[in-house]
Scaffold this motif. Structure first.
Motif, PDB file in Angstrom:
ATOM      1  N   TYR A 172      86.112  80.282  22.173  1.00 47.08           N
ATOM      2  CA  TYR A 172      86.626  79.662  23.398  1.00 47.08           C
ATOM      3  C   TYR A 172      88.033  79.103  23.163  1.00 47.08           C
ATOM      4  CZ  TYR A 172      86.262  76.954  27.740  1.00 47.08           C
ATOM      5  OH  TYR A 172      86.460  76.447  28.988  1.00 47.08           O
ATOM      6  N   LYS A 173      88.224  78.513  21.993  1.00 47.50           N
ATOM      7  CA  LYS A 173      89.529  77.961  21.628  1.00 47.50           C
ATOM      8  C   LYS A 173      90.575  79.070  21.514  1.00 47.50           C
ATOM      9  CE  LYS A 173      91.863  75.653  17.772  1.00 47.50           C
ATOM     10  NZ  LYS A 173      91.693  75.115  16.408  1.00 47.50           N
ATOM     11  N   LEU A 174      90.202  80.195  20.853  1.00 45.36           N
ATOM     12  CA  LEU A 174      91.136  81.311  20.707  1.00 45.36           C
ATOM     13  C   LEU A 174      91.506  81.898  22.065  1.00 45.36           C
ATOM     14  CD1 LEU A 174      89.601  83.118  17.591  1.00 45.36           C
ATOM     15  CD2 LEU A 174      91.683  81.714  17.669  1.00 45.36           C
ATOM     16  N   PHE A 175      90.515  81.960  22.983  1.00 42.34           N
ATOM     17  CA  PHE A 175      90.795  82.474  24.322  1.00 42.34           C
ATOM     18  C   PHE A 175      91.844  81.614  25.025  1.00 42.34           C
ATOM     19  CE2 PHE A 175      89.810  81.831  28.854  1.00 42.34           C
ATOM     20  CZ  PHE A 175      90.121  83.089  29.334  1.00 42.34           C
ATOM     21  N   HIS A 176      91.677  80.286  24.945  1.00 39.40           N
ATOM     22  CA  HIS A 176      92.626  79.402  25.608  1.00 39.40           C
ATOM     23  C   HIS A 176      93.983  79.423  24.913  1.00 39.40           C
ATOM     24  CE1 HIS A 176      89.055  77.817  27.667  1.00 39.40           C
ATOM     25  NE2 HIS A 176      89.911  77.385  28.580  1.00 39.40           N
ATOM     26  N   GLU A 177      93.985  79.599  23.603  1.00 41.71           N
ATOM     27  CA  GLU A 177      95.264  79.693  22.912  1.00 41.71           C
ATOM     28  C   GLU A 177      96.022  80.946  23.358  1.00 41.71           C
ATOM     29  OE1 GLU A 177      94.774  79.459  18.740  1.00 41.71           O
ATOM     30  OE2 GLU A 177      94.329  77.301  18.724  1.00 41.71           O
ATOM     31  N   GLU A 178      95.307  82.056  23.512  1.00 39.76           N
ATOM     32  CA  GLU A 178      95.954  83.270  24.002  1.00 39.76           C
ATOM     33  C   GLU A 178      96.464  83.063  25.424  1.00 39.76           C
ATOM     34  OE1 GLU A 178      93.360  86.570  23.654  1.00 39.76           O
ATOM     35  OE2 GLU A 178      93.229  86.485  21.462  1.00 39.76           O
ATOM     36  N   LEU A 179      95.657  82.357  26.224  1.00 32.81           N
ATOM     37  CA  LEU A 179      96.068  82.079  27.602  1.00 32.81           C
ATOM     38  C   LEU A 179      97.330  81.225  27.631  1.00 32.81           C
ATOM     39  CD1 LEU A 179      95.265  82.363  30.613  1.00 32.81           C
ATOM     40  CD2 LEU A 179      94.028  80.218  30.383  1.00 32.81           C
ATOM     41  N   LEU A 180      97.362  80.192  26.793  1.00 31.12           N
ATOM     42  CA  LEU A 180      98.526  79.306  26.759  1.00 31.12           C
ATOM     43  C   LEU A 180      99.742  80.010  26.158  1.00 31.12           C
ATOM     44  CD1 LEU A 180      96.829  75.969  25.642  1.00 31.12           C
ATOM     45  CD2 LEU A 180      97.660  76.564  27.908  1.00 31.12           C
ATOM     46  N   ASP A 181      99.491  80.906  25.194  1.00 29.27           N
ATOM     47  CA  ASP A 181     100.612  81.635  24.598  1.00 29.27           C
ATOM     48  C   ASP A 181     101.303  82.527  25.617  1.00 29.27           C
ATOM     49  OD1 ASP A 181     100.573  80.560  22.079  1.00 29.27           O
ATOM     50  OD2 ASP A 181      99.196  82.042  21.269  1.00 29.27           O
ATOM     51  N   GLY A 182     100.581  82.953  26.641  1.00 24.96           N
ATOM     52  CA  GLY A 182     101.173  83.809  27.657  1.00 24.96           C
ATOM     53  C   GLY A 182     101.924  83.060  28.733  1.00 24.96           C
ATOM     54  N   MET A 183     101.882  81.724  28.710  1.00 20.92           N
ATOM     55  CA  MET A 183     102.567  80.941  29.738  1.00 20.92           C
ATOM     56  C   MET A 183     104.057  80.857  29.430  1.00 20.92           C
ATOM     57  SD  MET A 183      99.862  77.827  30.410  1.00 20.92           S
ATOM     58  CE  MET A 183     100.872  77.199  31.752  1.00 20.92           C
TER      59      MET A 183
END
Length: 813
Positions: free
Chosen positions: A302-313
């Motif tokens: 779940y943490k990796l998913f959100h990190e990928e999401l934030l990295d795309g911002m």
């Protein structure tokens, strides 16, 4: 004392020099030099401490004399220790070796001696808590006890008996404790979860089989081990010592830990819930373990998913701990010289130093971070940084994130947005706005000049043409008429341009009134009939009834209808124009039909555009600049109306205008005309209002508040009009409020009828409970307009909160 090799002892006179320092919260002297002086020793008289005195702490710091039996002697390189047994408490006597050649104590274990020295304390956990400091062995004096040897025998026997009693008591207590704790241990053994029992210092006293298996320890090895040696807490700065301190104050605590021997190796993660309980009359700490390794893996995904999401911002996103250290930063916030692995655990000051940014930027960020943590509110600020030699403007936000309970700040999320382009756009916009304002001023100045410089000569042209019309011959009169028509054409064009400019600048002030559309249209048609007949056209009015009222600006309506009629006459060569007026549920409708040249279908959507002449594609014989219909459309929309056009080439056009009704078509409380209750003690006023409003409203009359109460109980009204002279007592106000409350949540407007204050011409104060004031005397047209405006906006009085409803003073007389 540092670097001082000097022998000093009790009673010596010394000279000391050094530095006063603060150490462990206390003031101390760091000695640089220490030397003996020839001054005589000044020793205070020693205080004798009887053998039955047990509280020795009170004598700490004093020179005392004690007596007792030597039970232990031990010699070291720099000092000797002699333990003297006294009734109740032993005493440690420390003797420094000041001289290598000095004589040793001439006494043996078991000797009874008297000793003089200074009583001092020992470390906090030591027993006994005091010790005796002496200069040398000369402080010891062999002595014989006053008691007889028989007494010593009794004392020894007593000690032996006490020792035996203590051993027996210990065994009894142990058995009692085992009996008391056996049910608790049995319950722990039967529990399905891994459970450990520890003392207040986190040392394990018991663990069930599930706990020994989970912690990978045998039952024998796990006892007396500290939880801190078996587990490693995951939270930064958290220790089992701190957890124990919190549990001593009561309550419970939940922590996450790893096995100390493998930690991250196999990702064995434990959720530990600790609480303080009483076991066998003693306080103990119970720890319940749950293996959350699988859950931790899900959390990691779940943490990796959100990190990928934030990295795309496209904005910088980072998370700071309560210590101001970075826990995470997305790719947008990282620069080439900074790796994410390096950043974790660093502060803003360290990051700015790494990136070559001024130190004050890091300090300013840290100050804003601290403000966000302490206030618990988001903090926004702008900063300017240099990136690759270019100045960039950043908008940063420090948003505090609270824990699951919402009580305390757990972390701070930071957002950074590059607003350089936005600021540049704002600067361009400000410059453009300034240029637009300048152009607007030039335009206004130009229109003022046009109005003055054109209107004056045009007025002269038209006026003198009218004068010449009676002075010239019939042959020349036609030329004079042409001059007059051209002058009026110029005047109309000038007026149209000025009107269009005024509409574009929102400079038109409307005065809504209630008037009869049929009468107004008849006057306009009469004025345009001559122009239509000159072209051989008919112009007539058709209406379903002689009186159709609207709520609109009368001057604007005249301009709208005149423009439409003029437009139809201009583009009609044969036939005529008909003006139709009717009304329906939507409002009042005005249609202008002509038999003119019509408009191509493709040009119909553009017919109301400024400076557009759709029909001009047919022929160039029509005058005008193409702004009349654009002005008409704007005027209609200003009065909350609509305008449409239907046209067929070579057949004609129909322009339809819809304006608001003067009054609601039906009551808010059911079908039929809106109902109004008029309350006035003058029958003349009641009759007059009823007659004036009878065509459009159902008007009921009452002469006092008692009748008002009865009539509001029998029926529901859309408006009440009450003579304010009836409101002289508090009971009257109460009755009015009760009448309004009978309608529940549907609030109706209440109008106060009052005499005009002609002497001061000041507005009458609006009393509590009233929404409007109507001054007497008033005309029928004034009353129509007044009632229409209120009922047109009657939904504004449906709010539950009376304080939010509009309250106005309207002077119509």
């Amino acid at each position: 004392m540092h670097n001082v090799k000097q022998s000093v002892a009790e009673g010596d006179s010394v000279r000391v020099s050094g530095t006063i320092i603060l150490k462990n919260g206390r003031t101390a002297l760091s000695i640089a030099t220490l030397t003996n002086t020839d001054a005589p020793a000044l020793l205070p008289t020693a205080t004798w401490i009887p053998e039955d005195e047990l509280d020795l702490v009170q004598f700490v710091g004093e020179r005392v004399e004690i007596s007792g039996i030597i039970v232990h002697m031990e010699r070291f390189d720099e000092r000797s220790t002699v333990i003297i047994n006294r009734p109740g408490i032993p005493i440690h006597v420390h003797v420094p070796h000041l001289d290598q050649g000095q004589d040793y104590l001439k006494a043996n274990v078991g000797d009874f001696v008297r000793v003089k020295g200074v009583l001092a304390t020992r470390r906090a956990s030591a027993f006994p808590p005091v010790q005796l400091l002496v200069k040398d062995f000369t402080a010891f004096t062999p002595s014989i006890p006053i008691e007889s040897f028989v007494n010593w025998g009794i004392l020894v026997m007593s000690l032996l008996l006490l020792t035996a009693f203590y051993v027996l008591l210990t065994k009894v207590r142990r058995r009692i404790h085992v009996r008391k704790t056996t049910p608790f241990k049995s319950m722990v053994d039967q529990a399905g979860s891994a459970i450990v029992v520890a003392d207040e210092n986190m040392k394990i006293t018991y663990a069930n089989r599930a706990a020994t298996g989970l912690l990978r320890q045998s039952p024998a090895n796990i006892r007396s081990k500290s939880l801190e040696k078996l587990l490693t807490l995951s939270a930064e700065g958290e220790t089992f010592g701190k957890v124990a301190s919190q549990l001593r104050r009561g309550g419970s605590k939940s922590v996450t830990a790893f096995l100390a021997d493998d930690r991250i190796a196999d990702h064995k993660m434990l959720d530990v819930n600790l609480a303080t309980v009483k076991v066998g009359g003693k306080k103990a700490i119970v720890a319940v373990f749950n293996d959350v390794t699988n859950h931790a893996e899900d959390v990691e995904k779940y943490k990796l998913f959100h990190e990928e999401l934030l990295d795309g911002m496209p904005v910088e996103v980072a998370i700071l701990s309560l210590q101001g250290k970075y826990l995470y930063m997305n790719s947008a916030g990282l620069v080439d010289s900074v790796a994410k692995s390096w950043l974790i655990g660093k502060t803003d000051v360290e990051l700015c130093k790494k990136c070559g940014l001024p130190a004050d930027i890091g300090l300013r960020r840290r100050a804003h971070w601290r403000r966000a943590v302490t206030s618990g509110k988001p903090v926004k600020f702008e900063e300017v940084i240099s990136v690759n030699g270019m100045e960039r403007h950043m908008l940063r936000t420090f948003q505090p994130i609270r824990d699951s309970d919402g009580d305390e700040v757990a972390a701070v999320v930071t957002f950074g947005m590059d607003i350089t382009e936005l600021k540049q756009s704002r600067e361009l916009l400000d410059r453009a706005r300034g240029e637009v304002n300048e152009v607007t001023q030039l335009k206004e100045s130009f229109l003022e000049n046009i109005n003055h410089e054109f209107r004056t000569p045009i007025t002269g042209i038209i006026g003198f043409a009218e004068i010449l019309e009676d002075e010239v011959s019939d042959e020349q009169r036609e030329f004079v008429n042409m001059i007059e028509r051209s002058g009026r054409r110029l005047m109309n064009t000038l007026n149209a341009v000025l009107d269009l400019a005024g509409l574009n600048n929102n400079e038109f002030d409307l005065t809504p009134t209630v008037f009869n559309l049929v009468d107004e249209a008849r006057l306009i048609i009469q004025g345009s009939t001559e122009m239509a007949e000159e072209k051989g056209l008919f112009l007539k009015l058709e209406t379903v009834r002689p009186e159709i009222a609207t709520l609109a600006d009368q001057v604007c309506f005249a301009r709208i209808l005149q423009n439409l009629i003029d437009n139809s006459i201009k583009f009609t060569e044969a036939g005529g124009i008909i003006v139709e007026i009717d009304s329906d549920e939507r409002g009042v409708n005005i249609r202008v039909l002509d038999t003119g040249v019509g408009i191509d279908r493709e040009y119909v959507p553009m017919v109301f555009d400024d400076f557009n002449r759709a029909s001009g594609t047919l022929t160039g014989s029509f005058d005008g600049v193409g702004i009349g219909l654009g002005i008409t459309k704007r005027l209609v929309e200003l009065m909350n109306g609509t305008i449409t056009v239907e046209s067929t080439k070579e057949e004609g056009s129909i322009f339809s205008v819809t304006l608001p009704r003067a009054f609601p078509a039906t009551s808010k409380h059911g079908p039929g005309k809106p109902r109004i209750l008029v309350v006035d003690d003058s029958s003349d006023v009641n009759t007059m209002i009823q007659y004036m409003l009878a065509d459009f409203f159902k008007v009921d009359r009452a002469v006092n508040l008692r009748e008002l109460e009865l009539m509001t109980k029998r029926g529901r009204y859309d408006m009440m009009m009450v003579d304010m002279s009836l409101m002289k007592h508090d009971l009257a106000h109460k009755g009015l409020v009760e009448a309004r409350e009978r309608y529940g949540d549907v609030k109706i407007p209440i109008v106060g009828i009052a005499e005009s204050n002609r002497r001061t011409d000041e507005p009458i104060e609006l009393p509590e409970g009233f929404d409007f004031i109507l001054e007497k005397p008033f005309k029928k047209s004034d009353l129509f307009t007044f009632v229409s405006i209120i009922l047109f906006h009657r939904d504004a009085f449906s709010d539950k909160d009376e304080s939010d409803r509009p309250r106005h003073y309207l002077k119509t007389g």
